[in-house]
Design an enzyme around this catalytic site. Structure first.
Site, PDB file in Angstrom:
ATOM      1  N   LYS A 124       0.861  -1.195   0.000  1.00  0.00           N
ATOM      2  CA  LYS A 124       0.000   0.000   0.000  1.00  0.00           C
ATOM      3  C   LYS A 124       0.884   1.227   0.000  1.00  0.00           C
ATOM      4  O   LYS A 124       2.008   1.187   0.520  1.00  0.00           O
ATOM      5  CB  LYS A 124      -0.880   0.019   1.248  1.00  0.00           C
ATOM      6  CG  LYS A 124      -2.107   0.888   1.123  1.00  0.00           C
ATOM      7  CD  LYS A 124      -3.264   0.114   0.520  1.00  0.00           C
ATOM      8  CE  LYS A 124      -4.451   0.964   0.197  1.00  0.00           C
ATOM      9  NZ  LYS A 124      -5.612   0.134  -0.183  1.00  0.00           N
ATOM     10  N   ASP A 164      -7.069   4.164  -4.553  1.00  0.00           N
ATOM     11  CA  ASP A 164      -7.725   4.023  -3.246  1.00  0.00           C
ATOM     12  C   ASP A 164      -8.366   5.394  -2.971  1.00  0.00           C
ATOM     13  O   ASP A 164      -8.602   6.152  -3.924  1.00  0.00           O
ATOM     14  CB  ASP A 164      -6.706   3.619  -2.164  1.00  0.00           C
ATOM     15  CG  ASP A 164      -7.372   3.163  -0.862  1.00  0.00           C
ATOM     16  OD1 ASP A 164      -7.856   2.019  -0.816  1.00  0.00           O
ATOM     17  OD2 ASP A 164      -7.423   3.937   0.103  1.00  0.00           O
TER      18      ASP A 164
END
Ligand code: NDP
Ligand code: 2IT
Length: 444
Positions: A124, A164
């Site tokens: 991430k 995201d």
């Protein structure tokens, strides 16, 4: 080392990372039995190696705003675990982004990606840059500056980022363009790309649609039909809007959507035309959800969340810890019997306990929202093959994957009384695959 000891040790070493510790604690509290059945895991100190990211890149991102002022943000990429495939996971641009939040997301991603049945490890990244109120040119300059630093750490077989919160098609396009220029290759290191340059059909819809497919699998275990059910959704971004779109097409009633300023409440159900308005409001005009209330004259909870309204099903699709223990009690008191998480870790520890203790259908994000990264995996497969699959092909594979994830959750999460604890099921299934892959490759 036992799971509880590992957790205590992590609490001592990373005391300022509450979201990371919250995510780790939830997983460790459910996998202990499975772990203890394998003494070889303990000999390899596997849990600790699985909880601590492989590496973290953090860097300054300097860029020039429209007024000619130099701005500095922080950029990060967490490469958590690549035992089953290249690091894979989104990039988040939001003012709240810090190392704890990205570490929790990368940790969760590792288990989620394991569940998808595809070969993807977990990662991430992101920045505390806030896209709100920025011009397209400012967004582009920021994305280019971010990639000028990150590009050397990513690649089609090493680490593949995606979107995201705050990162959609526009931002992925700018980042991928810069990546290609720096790396001098065209192999698709990024998913969620535009359709014209290697993106997969159905990727924008995949997280929301996948969550509804997962919900349908859960409802089927209790012979419940989605048609006519009342659903409360939070958020009004990518995940929330496509969740609503699929629900409407199945005859369900979506009564709430929200943003960080408040919630709209439409008791008779949001229409397709109204949903289209929200989509344009958020993606083209980049406005606030309150403008919907002004336009259609519906109720608006200023600064409020959706969880006080009467609904059958709740689908939190905005951000972490957006649904707390009191919200969970309110939902249950109002007759809510299913919760399927579009966001990552939207329910607090207390809320999760409420849902599981009351034995409602409760799907954690790492299972229910895995459709997004699954279609990212399918995008990677198409890029490798240099082929494009039809929307029908991708959608049917997505349905299949969500059903496979559901089957794994039931396999590992069904209690003796017949109740499926989807949290335990998802964690144990996700863990076992990564653990076996790590065992097979030695201590790295
Ligand atoms: P978007 O940026 O498209 O939308 C985010 C939505 O959540 C907006 O409505 C935003 O409101 C709201 N929101 C964000 N932060 C907060 C906050 N701190 N408090 C209240 N509301 C907030 O993001 P996505 O739809 O892509 O992501 C939503 C969630 O789904 C995240 O948890 C993400 O990690 C998760 N997810 C996303 C996937 C994807 O494919 N995109 C895949 C799997 C999970 P506002 O506009 O006011 O900020
Ligand atoms: O949380 C997530 O699964 C995502 N933001 C999607 C990640 C991806 O690589 O598609």
């Amino acid at each position: 080392m036992k799971a509880t000891e590992v957790l205590n040790d992590l609490k001592r070493r990373f005391p300022n990372e509450p979201e990371y510790l919250q995510a780790v604690e939830e997983v460790l509290s459910t996998i202990e039995d499975a772990y203890n059945e394998h003494p070889e895991f303990d000999r390899y100190n596997l849990i600790e190696r699985l909880c601590i990211p492989d590496r973290i890149f953090s860097f300054r991102v300097s860029w020039v705003d429209d007024k000619g002022k130099v701005q500095n943000n922080m950029g990060y990429r967490i490469q958590h675990n690549n035992a089953i495939g290249p690091y894979k996971g989104g990039i988040r641009f939001h003012s709240s982004v810090n190392q704890s939040i990205l570490k929790f997301l990368a940790f969760e991603q590792t288990f989620k990606n394991s569940l998808t049945t595809l070969a993807m490890g977990g990662g991430k990244g992101g920045s505390d840059f806030s896209p709100k109120g920025k011009s397209d040119m400012e967004i582009m300059r920021f994305c280019q500056a971010f990639i000028a630093e990150l590009w050397r750490h990513i690649g089609p077989d090493t680490d593949v980022p995606a979107g995201d919160i705050g990162v959609g098609g526009r931002e992925v396009g700018f980042m991928y363009g810069m990546y290609k220029k720096m790396a001098r290759e065209n192999t698709g290191t990024f998913t969620g790309k535009g359709i014209e340059f290697g993106g997969s059909l159905v990727r924008p819809e995949a997280t929301g649609y996948g969550n509804v497919y997962f919900l349908l699998n859960m409802l089927a275990t209790r012979n419940i039909d989605i048609k006519g059910k009342t659903v409360a959704i939070s958020g009004s971004g990518n995940v929330a809007t496509y969740t609503a779109k699929k629900l409407l097409s199945l005859g369900a009633k979506v009564v709430t959507m929200s943003d960080s300023n408040g919630t709209i409440y439409v008791p008779e159900g949001i229409s397709e035309e109204q949903l289209d308005y929200i989509f344009k409001l958020k993606n083209i005009y980049r406005g606030r959800i309150k403008e919907f209330a002004d336009e259609y004259g519906c109720e608006y909870f200023d600064g409020g969340r959706p969880w006080s309204v009467k609904c059958d099903i709740a689908m939190p699709s905005a951000t972490q810890n957006e649904l707390d223990g009191d919200d969970a009690k309110m939902l249950l008191a109002n007759g809510c019997f299913a919760v399927s998480e579009g966001a990552n870790m939207p329910s607090t520890r207390e809320a999760v306990h409420e849902f599981i203790n009351s034995k409602i259908l409760y799907a954690p994000g790492k299972a229910a929202n895995a459709g997004g990264v699954s279609v990212s995996g399918l995008e990677m497969a198409q890029n490798s093959q240099k082929l494009v699959w039809t929307a029908e092909e991708v959608d049917s594979k997505l349905k299949r994957i969500m059903s496979d994830i559901h089957t794994q959750c039931v396999k590992y999460g069904k209690n003796e009384d017949g109740y499926t604890n989807y949290v335990k099921g998802a964690n144990v299934a996700g863990f076992m695959k990564v653990a076996k892959a790590m065992m097979g490759q030695g201590i790295l």
